[in-house]
Design a protein around this motif. Structure first.
Motif, PDB file in Angstrom:
ATOM      1  N   CYS A   1     -50.669  10.248 -38.508  1.00 47.09           N
ATOM      2  CA  CYS A   1     -49.711   9.846 -37.471  1.00 47.09           C
ATOM      3  C   CYS A   1     -48.288   9.969 -37.987  1.00 47.09           C
ATOM      4  O   CYS A   1     -47.339   9.763 -37.238  1.00 47.09           O
ATOM      5  CB  CYS A   1     -49.975   8.418 -37.007  1.00 47.09           C
ATOM      6  SG  CYS A   1     -49.495   7.151 -38.196  1.00 47.09           S
TER       7      CYS A   1
ATOM      8  N   ILE B   1     -56.453   6.754 -33.736  1.00 46.41           N
ATOM      9  CA  ILE B   1     -55.060   6.304 -33.697  1.00 46.41           C
ATOM     10  C   ILE B   1     -55.091   4.792 -33.526  1.00 46.41           C
ATOM     11  O   ILE B   1     -55.730   4.291 -32.599  1.00 46.41           O
ATOM     12  CB  ILE B   1     -54.287   6.931 -32.521  1.00 46.41           C
ATOM     13  CG1 ILE B   1     -54.269   8.457 -32.653  1.00 46.41           C
ATOM     14  CG2 ILE B   1     -52.873   6.377 -32.470  1.00 46.41           C
ATOM     15  CD1 ILE B   1     -53.575   9.147 -31.495  1.00 46.41           C
ATOM     16  N   GLY B   2     -54.438   4.094 -34.438  1.00 51.07           N
ATOM     17  CA  GLY B   2     -54.396   2.633 -34.333  1.00 51.07           C
ATOM     18  C   GLY B   2     -52.983   2.170 -34.084  1.00 51.07           C
ATOM     19  O   GLY B   2     -52.529   2.047 -32.949  1.00 51.07           O
ATOM     20  N   CYS B   3     -52.260   1.984 -35.177  1.00 53.71           N
ATOM     21  CA  CYS B   3     -50.921   1.390 -35.085  1.00 53.71           C
ATOM     22  C   CYS B   3     -49.856   2.401 -34.686  1.00 53.71           C
ATOM     23  O   CYS B   3     -48.849   2.045 -34.096  1.00 53.71           O
ATOM     24  CB  CYS B   3     -50.559   0.785 -36.440  1.00 53.71           C
ATOM     25  SG  CYS B   3     -50.384   2.025 -37.741  1.00 53.71           S
TER      26      CYS B   3
ATOM     27  N   SER C   1     -47.784   3.998 -39.228  1.00 53.01           N
ATOM     28  CA  SER C   1     -48.056   4.272 -40.648  1.00 53.01           C
ATOM     29  C   SER C   1     -48.588   3.077 -41.415  1.00 53.01           C
ATOM     30  O   SER C   1     -48.510   3.044 -42.629  1.00 53.01           O
ATOM     31  CB  SER C   1     -46.821   4.800 -41.390  1.00 53.01           C
ATOM     32  OG  SER C   1     -45.851   5.306 -40.529  1.00 53.01           O
ATOM     33  N   HIS C   2     -49.121   2.077 -40.728  1.00 48.71           N
ATOM     34  CA  HIS C   2     -49.589   0.888 -41.437  1.00 48.71           C
ATOM     35  C   HIS C   2     -51.104   0.799 -41.600  1.00 48.71           C
ATOM     36  O   HIS C   2     -51.585   0.358 -42.628  1.00 48.71           O
ATOM     37  CB  HIS C   2     -49.099  -0.373 -40.715  1.00 48.71           C
ATOM     38  CG  HIS C   2     -47.647  -0.639 -40.907  1.00 48.71           C
ATOM     39  ND1 HIS C   2     -46.681  -0.107 -40.087  1.00 48.71           N
ATOM     40  CD2 HIS C   2     -46.988  -1.351 -41.847  1.00 48.71           C
ATOM     41  CE1 HIS C   2     -45.485  -0.491 -40.507  1.00 48.71           C
ATOM     42  NE2 HIS C   2     -45.641  -1.239 -41.583  1.00 48.71           N
ATOM     43  N   CYS C   3     -51.884   1.200 -40.562  1.00 45.12           N
ATOM     44  CA  CYS C   3     -53.288   0.788 -40.529  1.00 45.12           C
ATOM     45  C   CYS C   3     -54.236   1.760 -41.224  1.00 45.12           C
ATOM     46  O   CYS C   3     -55.324   1.364 -41.635  1.00 45.12           O
ATOM     47  CB  CYS C   3     -53.730   0.581 -39.091  1.00 45.12           C
ATOM     48  SG  CYS C   3     -53.955   2.127 -38.168  1.00 45.12           S
ATOM     49  N   GLY C   4     -53.870   3.032 -41.324  1.00 43.60           N
ATOM     50  CA  GLY C   4     -54.699   3.979 -42.061  1.00 43.60           C
ATOM     51  C   GLY C   4     -55.885   4.566 -41.305  1.00 43.60           C
ATOM     52  O   GLY C   4     -56.608   5.387 -41.861  1.00 43.60           O
ATOM     53  N   VAL C   5     -56.101   4.218 -40.016  1.00 37.00           N
ATOM     54  CA  VAL C   5     -57.263   4.809 -39.307  1.00 37.00           C
ATOM     55  C   VAL C   5     -57.111   6.304 -39.120  1.00 37.00           C
ATOM     56  O   VAL C   5     -58.096   7.006 -38.880  1.00 37.00           O
ATOM     57  CB  VAL C   5     -57.554   4.223 -37.897  1.00 37.00           C
ATOM     58  CG1 VAL C   5     -58.083   2.831 -37.971  1.00 37.00           C
ATOM     59  CG2 VAL C   5     -56.383   4.347 -36.970  1.00 37.00           C
ATOM     60  N   CYS C   6     -55.882   6.794 -39.210  1.00 36.42           N
ATOM     61  CA  CYS C   6     -55.633   8.221 -38.969  1.00 36.42           C
ATOM     62  C   CYS C   6     -55.689   9.039 -40.261  1.00 36.42           C
ATOM     63  O   CYS C   6     -55.296  10.206 -40.277  1.00 36.42           O
ATOM     64  CB  CYS C   6     -54.261   8.377 -38.325  1.00 36.42           C
ATOM     65  SG  CYS C   6     -52.947   7.805 -39.412  1.00 36.42           S
TER      66      CYS C   6
HETATM   67  S1  FES Z   1     -52.396   5.203 -36.730  1.00 34.29           S
HETATM   68 FE1  FES Z   1     -52.098   3.507 -38.065  1.00 34.29          FE
HETATM   69  S2  FES Z   1     -51.480   4.539 -39.892  1.00 34.29           S
HETATM   70 FE2  FES Z   1     -51.648   6.161 -38.495  1.00 34.29          FE
END
Ligand code: FES
Ligand SMILES: Cc1cc2nc3c(=O)[nH]c(=O)nc-3n(C[C@H](O)[C@H](O)[C@H](O)COP(=O)(O)OP(=O)(O)OC[C@H]3O[C@@H](n4cnc5c(N)ncnc54)[C@H](O)[C@@H]3O)c2cc1C
Ligand code: FES
Lengths: 158, 287
Positions: A62, A40-42, A45-50
């Protein structure tokens, strides 16, 4: 709100879980099913780590409700290696496609799906196809190289 | 961040969705969820019931009705990009969808949701204005159609009544002697528009018979630059006229200042995007 029963295929195995309707898929994966490879990053819906595969396409877990995985098929980074590392995992090691590694699960999941959508992408197509995944460390060059290298390997195998 | 509690519904048909929407207090449609779920996490929206349209195959798919392109409201951005029918009959929509967000978002976000949300930053509304699209809407009293022109009333405010579901978007063909131009300025890949402009026009010889200009993110809602359209209609469009039209576009703009830029910058960028889109549309119409 009462918990509800969902059932889905997770990395090839049939899973049952009890979830709250408001629960996001990433939380079910990490907290209920103890698969913490999906990060989980941002949370916006921006960073894509999920990023995971849901029914054969890349999604940001997310921003998908766990309820929406019901009767579906989910693949997470834990499902990539099959006895030996997947070609994208091996390529990220060989090409130094990571530094801190936080973005890597999302990068790997998006990269393996991109290479199924387009087995022989140009550099431009890789950049466009990976645009939903952010990395704060590498400057992306080695991530691109890793995807190119995995593409070659997968094509040789095919 | 998780949304506050709600009850989740999986309707079995559009009729069922409309019933659930009308029987439950404070119910909302869930389409791709890529505008709604972020808003719910932030408590900008707290619906008590979510009615998920994702299982409804009848809202998917792209077909031709005569020469009108009909797009199911639940069609995703990536399905637009991959559709041969769209490539052939409305390549403009492929150009637009490719600049919406990123691959993961495009796998979930729907064209119906993009239009119904009423966000001036969304890309499809201004494009639908320029294309002269029509929306098919179903409610408790049956089906109706509404033109895109007049549908966008304000920020998060559209012609959709409570209890209604958008089911289809109908797009008339761009005539053979017509052309389109689409230009979106953004800070980085995946971002919303700082300013965007879509132009669809039709020529009669060298003269501009019809023109529509839709503007993105430079007013509380997607708007048409009507004064600029009126100036160009019936004229042989040259650079001098394009310059005058750009002035009128700037007068039509009423953007909000934010991290993407101040009012003056966005206004000037809307004009520049329009200059480029007019030139692109003329080039396509002439070829
Ligand atoms: S946690 Fe960043 S896009 Fe889902
Ligand atoms: C990181 C990121 C970047 C983005 N960048 C862009 C961009 O560049 N350009 C752009 O245009 N958008 C962008 N978006 C928004 C994205 O395209 C959304 O998917 C879109 O705005 C809403 O569509 P949805 O299907 O996700 O709708 P939802 O979020 O599910 O719904 C949005 C609203 O519309 C209503 N609604 C949805 N479908 C219907 C229907 N059929 N009938 C009646 N009401 C309905 C819902 O009740 C809700 O109020 C971005 C989103 C993210 C997360
Ligand atoms: S390796 Fe650190 S964020 Fe990508």
């Amino acid at each position: 709100m009462a918990k509800q029963h969902i059932s889905f295929s997770l990395n090839g195995e049939q899973i049952d879980a009890l979830v709250e309707p408001r629960e996001l898929l990433v939380h079910t994966l990490r907290e209920t099913l103890n698969l913490t490879g999906t990060h989980i990053g941002c949370e916006t819906s921006h960073c894509g780590v999920c990023t995971v595969d849901l029914n054969g396409v890349s999604v940001k877990s997310c921003t998908v409700l766990a309820m929406q995985a019901h009767e579906g098929e989910v693949t997470t980074v834990e499902g990539l290696a099959n006895g030996e590392l997947h070609a994208v995992q091996q390529a990220f090691i060989e090409e130094h496609g990571l530094q801190c590694g936080f973005c890597t699960p999302g990068m790997l999941m998006r990269a393996q799906r991109l290479l199924q959508e387009n087995p022989d992408p140009s550099e431009e197509e890789i950049r466009w196809g990976m645009a939903g995944n952010l990395c704060r460390c590498t400057g992306y060059q080695n991530i691109i190289k890793a995807v190119q290298s995995a593409a070659k390997k997968l094509q040789q195998e095919a | 961040m998780i949304p506050s509690g709600f009850e989740y519904h999986r309707p079995s048909s559009v009729q069922d969705a409309i019933r659930l929407l009308n029987e439950n207090e404070d119910a909302k449609i869930l389409a791709g969820g890529h505008s709604l779920l972020p808003m719910m996490k932030l408590r900008f929206a707290e619906p008590a019931h979510l009615i998920d349209l994702n299982g409804l195959a009848e809202l998917k798919g792209i077909r031709l009705d005569g020469d009108t392109l009909c797009i199911g409201a639940m069609t995703t951005e990536n399905e637009l990009i991959d559709s041969d029918l769209v490539k052939q009959h409305c390549p403009l929509l492929v150009d637009v969808a490719k600049l919406v967000a990123d691959p993961q978002v495009r796998n979930r976000g729907t064209v119906g949701g993009d239009v119904a949300h009423g966000d001036p930053g969304n890309d499809h509304p201004a494009v639908m204005l320029a294309l002269d699209a029509e929306f098919v809407i179903q409610g408790p009293d049956g089906e109706r159609r509404q033109a895109a022109n007049g549908f966008f009333l304000g920020t998060y405010w559209t012609g959709l009544e409570e209890g209604e579901v958008m089911t289809e978007i109908r797009i008339p063909p761009i005539p053979a002697n017509g052309g389109y131009g689409y230009n979106k300025l953004k800070r980085k890949t995946g971002d919303y528009a700082t300013a965007g402009s879509t132009v669809v026009l039709e020529l009669d010889g060298a003269s501009c018979k019809e023109i529509r200009i839709g503007l993105t993110n430079v007013a509380p809602m997607a708007i048409r630059a009507e004064a600029a359209e009126d100036l160009l209609r019936g004229q042989n469009i040259d650079e001098a006229l394009i310059e005058q039209a750009a002035e009128l576009v700037m007068q039509a703009c009423d953007p909000a200042e934010d991290l993407r830029g101040d009012i003056q910058y966005k206004t000037h960028m809307a004009a520049e995007m329009t200059r480029r889109s007019i030139r692109d549309a003329l080039a396509r119409a002439g070829s």
